[in-house]
Design a protein around this motif. Structure first.
Motif, PDB file in Angstrom:
ATOM      1  N   GLN A 212       0.830  -1.203   0.000  1.00  0.00           N
ATOM      2  CA  GLN A 212       0.000   0.000   0.000  1.00  0.00           C
ATOM      3  C   GLN A 212       0.867   1.257   0.000  1.00  0.00           C
ATOM      4  N   LYS A 215       2.375   1.600  -3.445  1.00  0.00           N
ATOM      5  CA  LYS A 215       1.382   2.018  -4.434  1.00  0.00           C
ATOM      6  C   LYS A 215       1.212   3.528  -4.426  1.00  0.00           C
ATOM      7  N   HIS A 220       3.719  -0.736  -8.123  1.00  0.00           N
ATOM      8  CA  HIS A 220       2.691  -1.744  -7.885  1.00  0.00           C
ATOM      9  C   HIS A 220       3.321  -3.116  -7.649  1.00  0.00           C
TER      10      HIS A 220
END
Length: 268
Positions: A212, A215, A220
């Motif tokens: 997370q 990201k 990714h």
């Protein structure tokens, strides 16, 4: 970079400092005390501590009881990472994580009937996974990469050297089967072409909390999977008879991307 929690605790105890509650706080604390640590006879290589301090992402790995530091780079404008597959120099020393290969020169085999190597699948299909494993680790020195040794089924009938047990890096080549970690100290910049085969047992996935945070920086999970997988393949290069096994069935989803790096997937 990985730092065993117990050894970190020994260093902090000698400095009369309590263990911090998070990996990020530990990074800041080690950075603040790096000169004091360098002056003592510490049980951890000072270079490992420096690499941890300089890591852009840090987290605690409960399975291995280690603090992990990752140097993650932003994705270049071309939309593709450069990954050096040769063993020199390590990507962490470069401005981009990189693997140098000639187009369409490497074959990566995906076993027919392979399964996703998740804990649930391993528990449900242990016998099938064991049969597939024995097919690839019974006759040639094999390097196995995984995220955790706990993913390997119990009862593999061969002597295995795990990364946690390696005291002398030169001893790795004496092992019939060596199990290393995608995010461990031997995942980049180390030549291990004493092995004939490299078997990528599982996908190199990070904890969700770490993903997370990545990201938010535009990095990714797929980016990490591709880079770390290619780095793992490169540990046994160069050798003409190198054999690459993508054991986890989920690798099929990444074959088109691997092709861009000169790696062709085939069913085996």
């Amino acid at each position: 970079t990985t730092l065993p929690r117990r050894l970190v605790a020994q260093i902090l105890e000698r400095l009369n400092i309590d263990m911090p509650k998070s990996a990020e706080l530990l990074r800041d604390l080690l950075a603040e005390k790096i000169l004091d640590i360098a002056m003592m006879e510490q049980p951890i290589d000072i270079n490992d501590i420096i690499n941890y301090v300089q890591s852009s992402i840090t987290y605690y790995d409960e399975d291995r009881d280690e603090f992990v530091g990752l140097q993650i780079y932003d994705k270049p404008q071309g939309g593709r990472y450069i990954v050096y597959m040769s063993a020199t120099p390590p990507p962490s020393l470069l401005s981009l994580p990189t693997v140098r290969v000639q187009p369409s020169t490497l074959i990566a085999k995906i076993p027919r009937g392979s399964l996703p190597m998740t804990m649930q699948m391993i528990e449900q299909h242990k016998d099938k996974i064991m049969r597939l494993l024995e097919r690839y680790i019974s006759n040639e020195p094999t390097l196995v990469f995984t995220t955790s040794s706990k993913l390997l089924p119990d009862g593999v009938p061969y002597e295995i050297l795990y990364e946690d047990e390696i005291k002398d890096p030169q001893s790795i080549c004496n092992a019939k089967i060596a199990v290393l970690y995608f995010f461990g100290r031997y995942s980049e910049g180390v030549r291990l072409n004493c092995f004939h085969r490299v078997l990528l047992y599982s996908l190199p996935l990070l904890p969700q909390t770490v993903l997370q945070r990545l990201k938010s920086r535009g990095i990714h999970a797929n980016d990490i999977i591709i880079v770390k997988s290619i780095q793992a393949m490169g540990r046994i290069l160069p050798r003409e008879d190198a054999e690459i096994i993508l054991f986890d069935a989920r690798y099929r989803m990444y074959c088109d991307t691997f092709r861009q790096y000169g790696i062709q997937c085939v069913e085996d």
